[in-house]
Design an enzyme around this catalytic site. Structure first.
Site, mmCIF file in Angstrom:
data_model
loop_
_atom_site.group_PDB
_atom_site.id
_atom_site.type_symbol
_atom_site.label_atom_id
_atom_site.label_comp_id
_atom_site.label_asym_id
_atom_site.label_seq_id
_atom_site.Cartn_x
_atom_site.Cartn_y
_atom_site.Cartn_z
ATOM 1 N N THR A 123 0.791 -1.209 -0.059
ATOM 2 C CA THR A 123 -0.035 -0.096 0.068
ATOM 3 C C THR A 123 0.897 1.507 0.221
ATOM 4 O OG1 THR A 123 -1.632 -1.267 1.273
ATOM 5 C CG2 THR A 123 -1.800 1.251 1.277
ATOM 6 N N GLY A 133 2.811 -3.046 8.544
ATOM 7 C CA GLY A 133 3.217 -3.202 9.913
ATOM 8 C C GLY A 133 4.529 -3.646 10.137
ATOM 9 N N GLU A 147 -7.239 -5.756 3.875
ATOM 10 C CA GLU A 147 -7.594 -6.742 3.067
ATOM 11 C C GLU A 147 -8.756 -6.760 1.871
ATOM 12 O OE1 GLU A 147 -5.020 -8.396 2.979
ATOM 13 O OE2 GLU A 147 -4.157 -8.617 4.880
#
Lengths: 658, 658
Positions: free
Chosen positions: B138, B177, B421
């Site tokens: 992303t 993350g 997701e």
């Protein structure tokens, strides 16, 4: 420089934004005053909220106290008074992020419930912040049902004192703002006992902290209730009382007094008490609900014309996400709701002002209607607006989930409005009780308050719409809303009577109807909102395109309500399936129309970047730059001890292997 | 000692709780393993989450890293392996509060997308945590639409390297993350350029931090994106690349390879790639959605039998709030949904396992159906469960709003599942595209996958129910759901064709139907869920009362869906108004039936107090005691500098005046 994707949206506005802002403010003079207040507050660094998304609860509390103390000085400097026209804008400019809000409730309750002597003693001290007050009503085990409160105040004739106790853990006062760390005094609600007889709930002024060193007074246990979903700046507190003695003079005694010999005297009418809750419920709509809703719409809509994703037409650049029908369908009904609720809030304010004038003339006739409307609308508007803010947040995808978007805080704060000042379900049931009563009265040919006279108009009938454009007629849709409200109220009244007639106890029958009673109360409020919006539009001046765009929003609000709740309108065939397809078509058409004016419609709310405090919603639309700049300031970008402690031992051996 | 108001609820269970727990776990052996894991994790103080509601983002991150490092040791000690039966329970026992989750995604993507040589090099290092990986897909300006990614990887034949760049601010990687502070390596998705030609998105392994001192590598800018609505423990990060050179070998090359001379070679089928997203979407349902939903139900329902408010019957003590119909109507449908989603998750898992076996045999026929179902159910279940957790929170009033209830964290975390997701609206439109395609195929007499064969069964008909008990027949309500799904899919297909036939471009027609396409996709998933629940109940053993109570829950789930969406069923008269009144009556009756077993039904989820981490939801129901004890530990109850700084100067003069 303004992001060109945002700038282009402003060039095609179909109406004059400045005129709409003045309409929302209630006149150009109000706009001027508001802007002056906002400018004075936001240019003062003490009031800055810039870092709030990075601060701990303790830091937020510190800042709120600092702001409250500074505000006192600022108001003096600027010549602003509590009763002046600027006051409502101060709170808005601070986004409520200031301490001592309960201090104001403390003062109001003394003014309303205290004797002249008590007012003369306490109000000047409180006004000068020579003490800090709180308001201790809710208990750990008791909220909405005030009669259940367990705190006791026993009158001791010998010493002319009340002895206050929270006899069980569930009696502990819990939630009062400003009480956890700041307050020196509080109004405590307790069951009054004289000579062993209980006289019910009464208010008492209790000192809880020393004015010298702020230590807790004897018999007092108090502290902060800890972390909450929002309101980090507020020290919501707990309070236990163990044989705390206060002088007889500390019972607020405008309506009830305990004489030295223990005689209990009731004086004057207490009806006005209901009026206080009504006032609070109406006043919170504007400050705590409409403002956050309008902010959320501003942020999400500005972001949706700056964010591009996927291709709508093959070969073109990625499309603005607001060009997708699904994104329009998420956001534009929320924008329409913000306007609808703004206008119904004006309606409620006017009704309230009229009611207040009547009450001062000792005419209490309007109280039941005011109570029912303020309860119902508090519930409906907070519920709908909370859902709307959540939709705005989700419509911004991942970036909406960042605190830096401003949306999470708007959501977690507005959510509380569904719970405080009367939990929504309980409020709706109060409205329902009023509606059932009025329906019975109307059926028996008795007179009822103006807002419910429509209940007399029970007629089966069918919706006369012939094509989709008929559903852009306010008469058509207002009539449909009215029909549904009457149907739900009358059918629930019938079920209630059936149950009672077949032997159910009254309370049991009521409980078995509550799910449907809630629906009926909502339908009533929805109808009044649509009707009021349509009537407001009717009266607007036709100049500058304002009436036209407001008409579109009114249509959208009304048709969205039908589209989202088709069953209620289809149930008895008032709207046929073919007509419902027309509603859907008309509704979807409207989305594309209003989409063109979406940015000007949020610009009209006239929030400054500092009030929005959002990386997504700023006036210039420079979203990515701002997210990046802000993230760099986060304390999570300072050195972490985790590397030395945990990561280094893990990693130190790996280099040789690569 | 258990609160007697809670204890009494357990005495009247109509079924064996332990049997139901085993059913949910998939057998008594699974229950045993799960409990052993939970016990081992929760008895180890390093894994404690006790103070998490009081911690800052930095403290949460530290704790998560500490837990991740310790977990490696613990697994070794306990003989647990990544592929062992214990693994799924570890994550559940930790409530996901552990670092290096993206490290696992890093490993998985190398295993799936890397060549054998790449796997042999990187996986052992990663397994031993000799490096920490992340997964950078992303971007600040690009999410769901992967083709829009702007990061570039240009092949330099001279040096046999790729040169990576994030050429614009919108190209900056954002959200990964473990990347903000921990990761040393990451998989980066970038547009591959060779000799000036773009070959689309490919994955590259890039080192971002030194293994020696953890400093950023040359050309790398990286950090933490700052505060979010939840996931405080995770260092979601940003990453900018400026002329970062990596060796040719670092492009993951199972499916595509760049030869030394710049020749681009594609090998094998990439269809399996879609399967990865399918796997992720199905696996998150259980861990990230069902568990929090079940926790929220447990907390809210236990609290609702301990909390008493107002009198239901005059003269009695205050009633448990779960005895109010409105409270039942809030909570019990959420409980039914938790069970419905548990069973549909089993169905999806089985379907997925079957698909996986087929794919290994090079049969890709099931992929479209699997993709459509996993997308649709991911969206429907996350959406419904998020709303459900919010309802649970609000149903607990003020105490639900305290972080100590556990509900705010459950809500703010589950909310993210609607976005990550695959954003839900986009996923539903993918399902809709599949449904429209299948509907066309079926209409043309072509074969379709099993889950959509029902689309052939378009028959007008009417619901045959004659009285309210008929609506407790699974055939009756399943048929009704099927009817609505067919109607919505076929009518939207018709609208789409009409638009195209009247000259609209295909993409424009699609956009004009998307609001209705979303409704159709939801209706399909809702139908499959009801049908699956009914079929599951049918197969349950009749012993120990399990089948009976599950039948009640299935009925409640189905009737609640009709009751909440009456319009869809009334629209074409499939259900008449009189039948809808029967649905309502049956639905309200069921609430009172299931209310009796509400506590045993949440007890069966078998959460320990430590996993719930809630002052309202503990097994013993000592709500008030726990709230008070926890609040006292809050850092907001330590001395605040605000008194000395701001309050003392305000108050010091006041004493003499009182």
């Amino acid at each position: 420089s303004v992001n060109p994707d945002l700038a282009s949206e402003r060039q095609t506005a179909s109406f004059c934004v400045e005129k709409l802002t003045a309409l929302l403010d209630g006149g150009t003079e109000q706009t001027r005053i508001r802007r002056a207040v906002v400018e004075a507050i936001q240019s003062d660094p003490v009031f800055s909220s810039e870092n709030q998304y990075f601060q701990t609860q303790n830091e937020r509390y510190e800042a709120a106290v600092r702001k409250a103390v500074h505000l006192q000085k600022k108001m003096h400097e600027m010549g602003w008074t509590e009763n002046g026209p600027e006051y409502k804008y101060i709170y808005r400019a601070l986004s409520g992020d200031v301490a001592f809000l309960l201090h104001r409730v403390f003062m109001r309750s003394i003014s309303m419930l205290g004797s002249d002597k008590q007012i003369a003693k306490w109000i000047p001290l409180a006004t000068q912040l020579r003490l800090i007050g709180s308001y201790a009503q809710t208990e750990l085990g008791h909220g909405t049902y005030l009669q259940g409160l367990e705190t006791t105040a026993i009158f001791d004739t010998a010493t002319q004192e009340f002895i206050l106790n929270t006899p069980k853990i569930s009696a502990m006062k819990w939630w009062p703002g400003d009480m956890g760390r700041s307050a020196t005094h509080t109004v405590v609600f307790a069951q009054l006992y004289i000579h062993g007889k209980c006289y019910g709930i009464h208010p008492f002024i209790v000192q809880i902290r020393s004015l010298q060193d702020h230590s807790l007074c004897p018999g007092i246990t108090a502290g902060d209730i800890g972390p909450k979903m929002n309101f980090e700046a507020i020290d919501n507190g707990y309070l236990m009382l163990k044989n705390v003695r206060i002088p007889r003079e500390n019972m607020l005694s405008k309506f009830c007094e305990v004489r030295p010999d223990g005689t209990y005297v009731r004086q004057g009418s207490q009806k006005i008490n209901y009026f206080t809750m009504t006032a609070v419920r109406i006043s919170l709509i504007s400050d705590e609900v409409l403002t956050p809703l309008m902010k959320a719409c501003t942020i999400a809509i500005r972001y949706s014309v700056v964010r591009r994703q996927s291709k709508l037409k093959p070969g073109e650049q990625e499309a603005k996400i607001l060009d997708y029908q699904t994104q329009q369908e998420k956001l534009l009904p929320q924008l329409a709701a913000a306007y609808a609720f703004h206008f119904i809030n004006n309606y409620l304010q006017e009704l309230f002002d009229r009611g207040y004038r009547e009450i001062q003339r000792k005419n209490f006739d309007m109280l039941p209607e005011l109570h029912a409307l303020s309860s119902g609308f508090k519930a409906v508007i907070t519920h709908h607006s909370t859902a709307a803010v959540e939709i705005c947040l989700r419509a911004c995808g991942g970036h909406g989930y960042s605190l830096l978007s401003g949306l999470p805080s708007l959501y977690t704060k507005i959510l509380a409005s569904c719970i405080y000042e009367g939990e929504n379900t309980i409020l709706l049931l109060q409205t329902a009780r009023f509606l059932i009563k009025c329906f019975m009265a109307v059926s028996a040919g008795q007179p009822v308050p103006p807002s419910v006279t429509y209940l007399a108009a029970v007629k089966p009938g069918k919706c006369p719409a012939k094509n989709k454009s008929d559903f852009l007629s306010p008469d058509i849709y207002t009539e449909a809303y009215q029909h549904v409200a009457v149907r739900l109220i009358s059918s629930t009244a019938a079920k209630l009577q059936d149950l009672i007639q077949s032997g159910a106890k009254k309370y049991d029958a009521w409980n078995q109807c509550t799910v449907q009673l809630v629906q009926a109360a909502k339908a009533h409020c929805h109808y009044i909102t649509v009707k009021n919006f349509a009537e407001t539009v009717e009266k607007l001046e036709t100049k500058a395109g304002i009436q036209r765009i407001m008409k579109h929003l009114c249509d959208l609000f009304a048709l969205h309500g039908i589209f989202s709740n088709t069953g209620a309108f289809l149930h008895d065939g008032y709207i046929s399936a073919a007509q419902m397809d027309m509603v859907t078509a008309s509704y979807l058409d409207l989305l594309a129309v209003i989409r063109k004016d979406a940015v000007p419609l949020v610009d009209a709310f006239d929030f400054t970047d500092k009030s929005l405090n959002s990386a997504l919603g700023s006036y210039d639309g420079q979203v990515y730059q701002r997210l990046y700049e802000w993230a760099q300031k986060s304390p999570t970008n300072k050195m972490s001890p985790a590397y030395e402690r945990y990561l280094k031992p893990l990693l130190h051996n790996a280099l040789s292997k690569l």
